[in-house]
Design a protein around this motif. Structure first.
Motif, short mmCIF file in Angstrom:
data_model
loop_
_atom_site.label_atom_id
_atom_site.label_comp_id
_atom_site.label_asym_id
_atom_site.label_seq_id
_atom_site.Cartn_x
_atom_site.Cartn_y
_atom_site.Cartn_z
N LYS A 36 11.85 40.64 43.72
CA LYS A 36 11.58 40.08 42.38
C LYS A 36 11.18 41.18 41.41
CE LYS A 36 8.43 37.27 43.97
NZ LYS A 36 8.45 37.56 45.40
N THR A 37 10.21 41.99 41.77
CA THR A 37 9.73 43.06 40.88
C THR A 37 10.83 44.08 40.64
OG1 THR A 37 7.45 42.76 41.62
CG2 THR A 37 7.99 44.86 40.58
N THR A 38 11.58 44.42 41.66
CA THR A 38 12.67 45.38 41.50
C THR A 38 13.70 44.85 40.52
OG1 THR A 38 12.35 46.19 43.74
CG2 THR A 38 14.50 46.62 42.75
N ILE A 40 13.16 42.59 38.13
CA ILE A 40 12.54 42.57 36.80
C ILE A 40 12.57 43.96 36.18
CG2 ILE A 40 10.33 42.28 35.58
CD1 ILE A 40 9.83 39.87 37.48
N LYS A 41 12.31 44.99 36.97
CA LYS A 41 12.39 46.36 36.44
C LYS A 41 13.78 46.65 35.90
CE LYS A 41 8.89 48.51 39.38
NZ LYS A 41 8.63 49.56 40.38
N THR A 53 8.11 51.01 34.33
CA THR A 53 7.63 49.65 34.55
C THR A 53 7.02 49.56 35.93
OG1 THR A 53 9.80 48.96 35.32
CG2 THR A 53 9.31 48.59 32.99
N SER A 54 6.07 48.65 36.08
CA SER A 54 5.42 48.47 37.38
C SER A 54 4.94 47.03 37.51
CB SER A 54 4.24 49.44 37.54
OG SER A 54 3.26 49.16 36.55
N SER A 55 4.56 46.67 38.71
CA SER A 55 4.07 45.32 38.94
C SER A 55 2.66 45.15 38.37
CB SER A 55 4.04 45.02 40.44
OG SER A 55 3.50 43.74 40.66
N THR A 57 0.27 43.31 39.33
CA THR A 57 -0.47 42.53 40.33
C THR A 57 -1.95 42.43 40.01
OG1 THR A 57 1.13 43.17 42.01
CG2 THR A 57 -0.97 42.33 42.78
N HIS A 74 5.63 40.98 31.52
CA HIS A 74 5.86 40.80 32.95
C HIS A 74 4.55 40.34 33.57
CE1 HIS A 74 6.92 42.90 37.05
NE2 HIS A 74 6.78 41.59 37.17
N ASP A 76 2.39 38.67 36.91
CA ASP A 76 2.32 38.48 38.36
C ASP A 76 1.05 37.67 38.63
OD1 ASP A 76 1.87 38.62 41.11
OD2 ASP A 76 2.74 40.62 41.27
N GLU A 104 6.29 36.19 37.89
CA GLU A 104 6.29 36.09 39.35
C GLU A 104 5.14 35.19 39.77
OE1 GLU A 104 7.07 39.78 41.63
OE2 GLU A 104 6.90 40.78 39.67
#
Length: 135
Positions: A36-38, A40-41, A53-55, A57, A74, A76, A104
């Motif tokens: 999912k994160t990959t 979205i990036k 970009t990063s998660s 979390t 974005h 999470d 997410e």
């Protein structure tokens, strides 16, 4: 829309998703590690985000700007315990801003999701490819 792809095809798949003109609020479903994160990036890159970009979390939300001055949020919500935590951070302002919102673990804020949203589900297949469904 359903697409089966390998990770080296992710750029093309992100372009197909953007071209499909989904709602700007997109929920991302899939097990931990599904990508999912990959994805979205890659969507961020496709939309014109040039910064790293990063998660989010731990921060819950990251904000990015595209080269044509669009805003991408974005989220999470994996670590969220109660929906009130999202309300406290002003999630309604984000979700109804008209900007891109990639979410997410949206099931943790289920009653707060706008009616007009799209959903992307990502499943890891036995051969390591991904099955993406856009609804």
């Amino acid at each position: 829309m359903e697409i089966t792809f390998s990770l080296d095809e992710i750029n093309n798949v992100a372009e197909l998703i953007v071209a499909a003109k989904p709602n700007k609020v997109i929920l991302f479903n899939g097990e931990m590690g599904a990508g999912k994160t990959t994805f979205i990036k890659q969507l961020c890159k496709t939309l014109g985000v040039t910064e790293a970009t990063s998660s989010p979390t731990f921060s819950l939300v990251n904000e990015y700007q595209t080269t044509n001055n669009q805003i991408v949020y974005h989220f999470d919500f994996y670590r969220l315990k109660k929906e009130t935590e999202a309300l406290d951070m002003g999630v309604d302002d984000y979700l109804y801003s008209g900007n891109w919102c990639f979410i997410e673990w949206a099931e943790n804020i289920a009653s707060l999701i706008p009616e007009a949203h799209s959903t992307i589900s990502i499943e890891v297949l036995a051969d390591g490819k991904r099955l993406l469904k856009l609804n």
